[in-house]
Write an enzyme that holds these catalytic residues in place. Structure first.
Site, PDB file in Angstrom:
ATOM      1  N   ASP A  51      16.705  18.815  13.385  1.00 16.61           N
ATOM      2  CA  ASP A  51      17.271  19.918  14.048  1.00 16.61           C
ATOM      3  C   ASP A  51      16.653  20.000  15.430  1.00 16.61           C
ATOM      4  O   ASP A  51      15.218  19.627  15.363  1.00 16.61           O
ATOM      5  CB  ASP A  51      17.171  21.100  13.263  1.00 16.61           C
ATOM      6  CG  ASP A  51      18.355  21.301  12.304  1.00 16.61           C
ATOM      7  OD1 ASP A  51      19.295  20.688  12.551  1.00 16.61           O
ATOM      8  OD2 ASP A  51      18.251  22.250  11.635  1.00 16.61           O
ATOM      9  N   ARG A  57      13.277  24.020   4.992  1.00 18.97           N
ATOM     10  CA  ARG A  57      13.054  25.419   5.898  1.00 18.97           C
ATOM     11  C   ARG A  57      13.147  26.414   4.743  1.00 18.97           C
ATOM     12  O   ARG A  57      12.681  27.513   4.768  1.00 18.97           O
ATOM     13  CB  ARG A  57      13.566  25.391   7.090  1.00 18.97           C
ATOM     14  CG  ARG A  57      13.120  24.298   8.034  1.00 18.97           C
ATOM     15  CD  ARG A  57      13.947  24.294   9.334  1.00 18.97           C
ATOM     16  NE  ARG A  57      14.300  25.316   9.921  1.00 18.97           N
ATOM     17  CZ  ARG A  57      14.985  25.427  10.973  1.00 18.97           C
ATOM     18  NH1 ARG A  57      15.748  24.486  11.390  1.00 18.97           N
ATOM     19  NH2 ARG A  57      15.359  26.570  11.349  1.00 18.97           N
ATOM     20  N   ARG A  92      19.242  12.975  10.633  1.00 19.74           N
ATOM     21  CA  ARG A  92      18.939  13.875  12.084  1.00 19.74           C
ATOM     22  C   ARG A  92      17.788  14.693  11.496  1.00 19.74           C
ATOM     23  O   ARG A  92      17.269  15.076  10.647  1.00 19.74           O
ATOM     24  CB  ARG A  92      20.362  14.827  11.892  1.00 19.74           C
ATOM     25  CG  ARG A  92      21.405  14.040  11.940  1.00 19.74           C
ATOM     26  CD  ARG A  92      22.479  14.948  11.834  1.00 19.74           C
ATOM     27  NE  ARG A  92      23.864  14.301  11.583  1.00 19.74           N
ATOM     28  CZ  ARG A  92      24.891  14.870  11.282  1.00 19.74           C
ATOM     29  NH1 ARG A  92      25.143  16.139  11.187  1.00 19.74           N
ATOM     30  NH2 ARG A  92      26.310  14.158  11.064  1.00 19.74           N
TER      31      ARG A  92
END
Lengths: 256, 256
Positions: free
Chosen positions: A55, A202, A53
């Protein structure tokens, strides 16, 4: 059935992330619609399996997925057929007929993520969706020293977001490259590893920015890793600066 | 009343152009809302006067406007106040208290527009809103020769869109610079002139792309200009590649 591997780029700005969600525009749903249109809408619908995935707002330069389809098309015809259906914020760069044991997720050896930090005085309107903005001076040497302590096999519990469903937080980071792009006035981070936890890149970027701007000591990484406490890393850099740049399968024509 | 000149950038992607239109998100309306908020919503509302319109999807690096406000703020305070209210796709780069005879539109001496053409094989998802895509090889030498015939004072009736309300189609083009940007794989056009007609730059770019790709003879400009017939120039390049890069007032600290 014929299995195709596709390598594709997307601008994540207008997607609610990769994974299918009801009533949301997602990369997976958009690809699935295109593949099922080419396959003349079979029942049940053909799924599209991504390497992982991303985001909402996260971009991809070379994301990978696979799907099985009852028709044989040449690689070039498949690429063109998909691009003719897909919206312009997704681009299929390559389509390849692959063995049925290829799996976009399970066959992946390593991934590389890039993070772009714009150092301009103000938020550049043209980069607002494609970089993070950080105007304070950054000491690259300090960040490189701190990054070395992140490289290797560690329990990254201190660097994972609370939403993570991973069974283990142990991952291996093979390399972190930090460069200044003078033309663009950016600092660019490249992280390569065997897998990354939810928001890990991140959180690591936000941590390194604190080190580079002198808000956190250079030798803080080992202490924070050892504590296995998410509250110590504190910040998460925004999605807009993050790009999935490569998924490496070690075979299949990919560079090892 | 205090008159302020503002110099600002915007990403035109999510605006229905510069000029106010009912129920549309426009640059002028967005600026007007911010200025009137700072002025505590006087009646009648304070207008914001731009140097000129840009179409939907057209960008600006340095657009200029002025407005009159009953409060005095330092230039830096005005810039910060506006940026704190404005959305991130508009950036005020400079605010300057100016004489009351300064007029963003009527005081302008010349403007420079840039047009970016991406030469990649496919539409790049990250450039789809910021360039035009033209994959065929371009002969820069041919385009430069043709561009020379556009420079000077001409009746540009053959290069104006049908919606134009200009009384005269005579304009002066001072310079056209055409360069290849190898890093970005783009061809970039810079047009400087005393004013441009509706869609004129985009029609000239489409014309030059036809010359550069061999679809039209190099010496076609004079013939088409002389004919004063819009149907001869045929195409209009898309809004996404166009940027207003400079409005020159010859005074007021601007370079002449």
């Amino acid at each position: 059935m014929y299995r195709y591997k596709i390598t594709f780029a997307y601008d994540g700005t207008n997607f609610s992330g990769f994974q299918i969600q009801p009533n949301k525009r997602t990369v997976e749903q958009t690809l699935k619609n295109a593949v099922n249109k080419i396959a003349k809408h079979p029942t049940p619908a053909i799924p599209v399996i991504g390497s992982g995935r991303t985001d909402a707002g996260v971009h991809a330069i070379n994301q990978v997925a696979h799907f099985d389809i009852p028709y044989h098309l040449s690689n070039e015809s498949m690429r063109k057929a998909l691009n003719s259906i897909l919206p312009l914020d997704i681009l299929i760069k390559k389509a390849e007929l692959v063995d049925n044991d290829f799996h976009a997720r399970y066959s992946a050896h390593r991934k590389t993520y890039r993070y772009r930090v714009d150092q301009g005085e103000f938020v550049n309107p043209f980069k607002r969706n494609y970089t993070a903005h950080f105007k304070y001076p950054l000491d690259l040497q300090k960040m490189k020293v701190a990054a070395k302590d992140l490289i290797g096999t560690h329990d990254f519990t201190s660097f994972v977001a609370s939403g993570s469903q991973a069974k283990s937080n142990v991952r291996t980071i093979e390399d972190i490259i930090i460069k200044r792009d003078k033309i663009r006035n950016e600092v660019v981070f490249d992280f390569t590893g065997n897998g990354f936890l939810y928001n890990q890149v991140r959180i690591m970027v936000a941590f390194l920015l604190e080190v580079g701007s002198g808000q956190r000591p250079v030798d803080d990484v080992c202490k924070v890793l050892a504590a296995k406490d998410r509250t110590l890393a504190r910040m998460t850099a925004p999605a807009s600066g993050l790009y999935l740049v490569n998924v490496d399968y070690g075979t299949n024509g990919e560079k090892d």
